[in-house]
Design an enzyme around this catalytic site. Structure first.
Site, PDB file in Angstrom:
ATOM      1  N   HIS A 270     -64.063   5.251 -40.393  1.00 32.98           N
ATOM      2  CA  HIS A 270     -63.566   5.799 -39.130  1.00 32.98           C
ATOM      3  C   HIS A 270     -64.373   6.978 -38.609  1.00 32.98           C
ATOM      4  O   HIS A 270     -64.282   7.320 -37.430  1.00 32.98           O
ATOM      5  CB  HIS A 270     -62.097   6.211 -39.274  1.00 32.98           C
ATOM      6  N   GLY A 271     -65.147   7.623 -39.458  1.00 28.89           N
ATOM      7  CA  GLY A 271     -65.950   8.731 -38.963  1.00 28.89           C
ATOM      8  C   GLY A 271     -66.587   9.554 -40.064  1.00 28.89           C
ATOM      9  O   GLY A 271     -66.194   9.485 -41.224  1.00 28.89           O
TER      10      GLY A 271
END
Length: 417
Positions: free
Chosen positions: A267-268
Site C-alpha cells: 500500500h505504500g
C-alpha cells in the site's frame, strides 16, 4: 508499464518453450525479478535509502523518482501471468498486442481490481456485447461515481475539517476514525464499481472486489470481503506457496507475518502501512488460535461490534503515516482522563454531516440491495424497479455532475498506491 508488459510477455514464451528442458524455473525467477525490481526501484527506492541512511548514520542522496501511476496494480497482473504460465494455469499468450491490452486495460489500470490474465483470456479476442451488458455497465458506473463524488468526497471534507481543527475532543478523534473508514471504502469500492461497469460496457467481466465488508463478524471474514483481488492474490501467490496452514504452528505464524507485512508494504513506502499489515496478522493469529470459538458463541451483534472496532482502529493506523500523529490519535481516542468527551465544535459538524453519514452507513450494508431484490421477486415489482432505476440513474448523474463542477479536486485515495 510497457517494459513490464514486454518482459512478462517474453518470459511467458520462454517458460513455455523451455519447459521440457527444465529451464522454465530460471525464466520464472528472471521474469519475477525484473518486474518486481521495477516496482521496488520506483516505489520503494527512497524508502530503502532513507532507512539505510538512518540505521547507519549515512547521508545517501534520494532517487526522487516519480511514481508511475497504477504500478502496484499492473505489476501484480504481470507477476500473476508469469506464475500462472509456469504452473500451467494459464495458456501462454503468443500475441503481444493481446497481452499489452490485458496489462494496459484502462478501466481498472489505475486502482484495480487486480485482474488476472486467466479471467479475461478468452474475452481479449472473443467478447460478447449486448444491451443488457451495456445497461448494467452504465448503471454500475454511475453507482461507483456517486460513491466517489457524493459520499467519499464529502466524508473526506469532514475528515479534513476536524483533523485540522485545534478544538479536539474524544468524539472528534472517533469521528475522524469512523468517517475515514467509510471514506476509503466508498473511494476504493467506488473506483472498483466504475472499473467493473466500464469493463462490462466493453464486454469484459471483471470479478468483484468488495462484498459489503462492514457487515463482517470477524477480521477473517472482513478480508474475504475487502479488496478481494488483493487478498486472493497474496493467498494464491505467496501464502499457499509458503505452505499456508498445512505446516507447523510456528511456520504458519511466520507465513502470516510475511504475507501481511508485504500486504501492508504494497500500500505504500511508509512504516505505518507495514504496521497496518502486521496488525491484521496479529488479529488473524489470535482469532484462529483462541478467539473464533468464543466469538461463535456470542450474540451476532457483539461479533459485529468486535469486528467494526478493530477495523476502525486499523484505518487509524492506515491514515497516519507520521508515527507521532498515529500514536497521538490512538491515545486520544481513549484519553478520558485529559480530554473532554465532546465539545460544540464536534457536535456541530456531526449534525451538519448527519444526512451524509446516515446515507453512507446504509449504503455500506446490503439493506437497499435486499429490499430491491425482494421487490423484484414479483413481475409488477420488477417493472416498477426498472423504471425507478432509470430515474435513479438520471437523477444521480445530475447530482454527481453538480458536485464535480462545484468541487475542484477529487483525488482517488488509492491512486497513490
Amino acid at each position: 508499464m510497457l517494459i513490464s508488459a514486454f518482459s512478462a510477455y517474453v518470459h511467458g514464451i520462454l517458460i513455455d518453450k523451455f519447459r521440457d528442458k527444465k529451464y522454465s524455473k530460471v525464466f520464472l525467477v528472471s521474469g519475477l525479478s525484473i518486474n518486481l525490481g521495477i516496482l521496488v526501484i520506483f516505489k520503494y527506492g527512497d524508502f530503502i535509502i532513507k532507512n539505510i541512511s538512518y540505521i547507519f548514520s549515512l547521508n545517501i542522496n534520494l532517487l526522487r523518482l516519480t511514481l508511475p501511476i497504477g504500478i502496484s496494480f499492473y505489476t501484480f497482473q504481470t507477476l500473476s501471468y508469469v506464475v500462472d504460465v509456469y504452473t500451467n494455469k494459464a495458456k501462454v499468450c503468443r500475441r503481444f498486442t493481446n497481452f499489452a491490452t490485458y496489462v494496459c486495460l484502462f478501466p481498472q489500470l489505475i486502482a484495480g481490481p487486480i485482474v488476472r490474465y486467466t479471467t479475461i483470456e478468452d474475452e481479449l479476442q472473443n467478447r460478447t456485447h449486448s444491451f443488457e451488458k451495456f445497461a448494467y455497465g452504465v448503471n454500475r458506473f454511475i453507482i461507483g461515481l456517486a460513491k466517489k463524488a457524493i459520499l467519499s468526497n464529502n466524508l473526506g471534507l469532514l475528515v479534513s475539517i476536524i483533523s485540522k481543527s485545534d478544538e479536539k475532543s474524544i468524539l472528534s478523534y472517533w469521528i475522524v476514525a469512523v468517517v475515514f473508514t467509510l471514506q476509503i471504502y466508498f473511494d476504493f469500492s467506488g473506483y472498483s464499481d466504475m472499473a467493473i461497469g466500464l469493463g462490462r460496457i466493453f464486454g469484459f467481466d471483471f470479478l468483484e472486489n468488495f462484498n459489503y465488508p462492514f457487515i463482517s463478524k470477524s477480521i477473517k471474514e472482513f478480508w474475504r470481503r475487502w479488496h478481494i483481488s488483493l487478498s486472493t492474490f497474496f493467498r494464491d501467490y505467496l501464502y499457499i506457496p509458503l505452505g499456508g496452514n498445512r505446516v507447523s504452528k510456528f511456520r504458519w505464524i511466520f507465513n502470516l507475518f510475511v504475507v501481511w507485512s508485504l500486504t501492508g508494504l504494497w500500500h505504500g513506502d511508509s512504516w505505518n502501512f507495514i504496521l497496518w499489515g502486521l496488525y491484521f496478522a496479529l488479529l488473524l493469529i489470535i482469532e484462529n488460535l483462541f478467539l473464533q470459538k468464543l466469538l461463535n458463541k456470542l450474540p451476532v451483534i457483539i461479533q459485529h461490534i468486535y469486528a467494526k472496532f478493530f477495523i476502525i482502529i486499523s484505518f487509524v493506523i492506515f491514515n497516519n503515516e507520521n508515527m507521532k500523529d498515529l500514536f497521538n490519535s490512538l491515545y486520544n481516542m481513549f484519553n478520558f482522563k485529559n480530554l473532554i468527551l465532546y465539545n460544540d465544535f464536534s457536535i456541530y459538524y456531526l449534525k451538519s454531516y448527519s444526512i451524509i453519514l446516515i446515507i453512507s452507513i446504509i449504503a455500506s450494508t446490503p439493506l437497499l440491495k435486499n429490499i430491491i431484490d425482494k421487490i423484484n421477486e414479483s413481475k409488477k415489482g420488477e417493472k416498477v424497479m426498472s423504471l425507478m432505476n432509470v430515474i435513479f440513474n438520471v437523477v444521480i448523474l445530475i447530482v454527481v455532475t453538480g458536485y464535480l463542477i462545484d468541487g475542484s479536486f477529487n483525488p482517488f485515495l488509492y491512486f497513490r498506491f
